[in-house]
Write a protein that holds these residues in place. Structure first.
Motif, PDB file in Angstrom:
ATOM      1  N   GLU A  34      77.170  42.770  39.721  1.00 24.00           N
ATOM      2  CA  GLU A  34      77.138  42.260  38.352  1.00 24.00           C
ATOM      3  C   GLU A  34      76.498  43.271  37.406  1.00 24.00           C
ATOM      4  N   ARG A  45      87.344  41.558  27.531  1.00 27.13           N
ATOM      5  CA  ARG A  45      86.103  42.200  27.974  1.00 27.13           C
ATOM      6  C   ARG A  45      85.242  42.590  26.773  1.00 27.13           C
ATOM      7  N   TYR A  52      83.650  36.093  33.879  1.00 20.82           N
ATOM      8  CA  TYR A  52      84.882  36.853  33.991  1.00 20.82           C
ATOM      9  C   TYR A  52      85.875  36.331  32.953  1.00 20.82           C
ATOM     10  N   LYS A  65      88.425  42.545  33.655  1.00 21.82           N
ATOM     11  CA  LYS A  65      89.258  41.947  34.691  1.00 21.82           C
ATOM     12  C   LYS A  65      89.163  42.815  35.933  1.00 21.82           C
ATOM     13  N   PHE A 123      82.899  40.189  31.564  1.00 22.25           N
ATOM     14  CA  PHE A 123      83.202  41.296  32.464  1.00 22.25           C
ATOM     15  C   PHE A 123      84.651  41.762  32.284  1.00 22.25           C
TER      16      PHE A 123
END
Length: 373
Positions: A288, A113, A41, A149, A147
């Motif tokens: 995921e 990201r 993340y 947020k 990933f």
């Protein structure tokens, strides 16, 4: 005079040997990287190890390593030596003994990201005098996934609606395919049309129907990266990033709630080996997996949205709720959506434009507010 000749002869012999060692060093040198996980993340860290193995019985006196890293990735606690375009270079100089293995530990982090690739490692091996060097470039491919947020649903705010938290899912996305679970006391979050008047009269206070999900419904996000016509002309990166964070946040809650969730998008998909297409089939198998696909969506558009949904028109399913997330819609796309609606396809709109001026007649809409971005 004899001493000078001996010195000259000795230096020549040493130089020849050093040159041979330098030229042959790469034959016995292994270079590779390892990371402890492939995804994270924003703001998290990935531990990396860079290995050098000298299988030769000869000492290598000078090794200069230059590692190429995408601009969005940061090696924590280390400064890069050079930046060219969207790539940074990190350097290290050392020597390595005979039959020795060296390991360098460091950490990567990123707040943006995306999909990032560690590819090239440039290695220079020099002679003992520093007069010459041999340079090779190694491609040690590693993919790192950052990933989007993910916000809690209570953080999402919409200008034209007071829906917060899981009410977004239960009262807006699924308000049509829900079944009545029971009766409960009215709160300000409930809709007036959900009031059960007979129970309210009997109880002496407002009571409302409580809903739950049906078991045969699933959700597919229609994520439109097109922001103008022609579709390749301009993009509004901030709006697209806000939309992807919104999709990731809602999708995560849907999957945790047991709702099969997927994505269709006209955006380009970042994939080194080309394994990922423009559709992620609905599934409850992995959050995921869903977040990884969100990370792979590029801000650049591959197809116009009208062409994309027209080509997909026979794939729409009446047992699926389609959530259209977009900051732009043209008349052709709106017309296709209305044709789909006339065939019983349930499509709902989340407007991520700053103005909130996207409207498709007959399609329910929420507008993501500035505070919810």
């Amino acid at each position: 005079m004899d001493g000078i000749l001996i010195l000259f002869f000795s230096i020549s012999i040493i130089s020849i040997i050093a040159e041979k060692i330098r030229r042959n060093a790469f034959r016995n040198l292994s270079i590779f990287r390892k990371i402890d996980k492939k995804s994270m993340y924003p703001g998290e860290e990935i531990n990396a190890k860079l290995y050098f193995e000298n299988f030769s019985k000869i000492f290598i006196p000078f090794v200069h390593v230059e590692e190429q890293v995408p601009l969005e990735l940061e090696r924590i606690g280390q400064s890069y030596s050079e930046r060219i375009g969207d790539v940074k270079y990190y350097s290290n100089v050392f020597n390595i003994g005979a039959v020795e293995r060296l390991k360098f530990n460091y950490k990567f982090s990123s707040n943006k990201r995306g999909i990032y690739y560690l590819k090239n490692i440039k290695v220079s091996i020099g002679d003992v005098f520093g007069l010459s060097e041999d340079i090779r470039e190694f491609e040690d491919y590693i993919e790192i996934i950052v990933f989007p947020k993910v916000k809690s649903l209570s953080e999402l705010q919409f200008n034209n609606n007071s829906l917060l938290g899981d009410i977004i899912v239960k009262r807006w996305i699924f308000q049509d395919p829900l079944y009545v679970k029971g009766i409960r006391e009215y709160t300000t979050d409930h809709r007036m049309k959900d009031i059960h008047w007979n129970s309210s009269i009997r109880m002496g206070k407002l009571m409302v129907r409580e809903y739950d999900f049906t078991s045969d419904r699933q959700v597919t996000f229609l994520f439109n990266t097109q922001t103008t016509t022609p579709f390749w002309n301009v993009y509004e990166g901030n709006n697209i990033e806000s939309g992807i964070e919104l999709m990731a946040s809602i999708g995560k809650e849907l999957i945790y709630g047991g709702i099969a969730t997927g994505i269709w998008t006209n955006g380009q998909i970042v994939s080194y080996f080309g394994k990922h297409g423009n559709e992620l089939p609905p599934s409850t198998s992995s959050v995921e997996r869903f977040l990884e696909y969100c990370a792979r969506i590029d801000v650049n558009t591959k197809f116009s949205f009208s062409d994309y949904i027209y080509n997909k028109r026979d794939k729409f399913d009446i047992n699926t709720v389609y959530l259209l997330i977009t900051s732009y819609i043209d008349n052709e796309s709106a017309a296709i959506i209305n044709i789909l609606r006339s065939k019983g396809i349930l499509i709902k709109l989340i407007d991520i434009s700053k103005q909130g001026d996207i409207n498709i007649p007959g399609v329910e809409k929420l507008h993501l507010s500035g505070e919810g971005r």
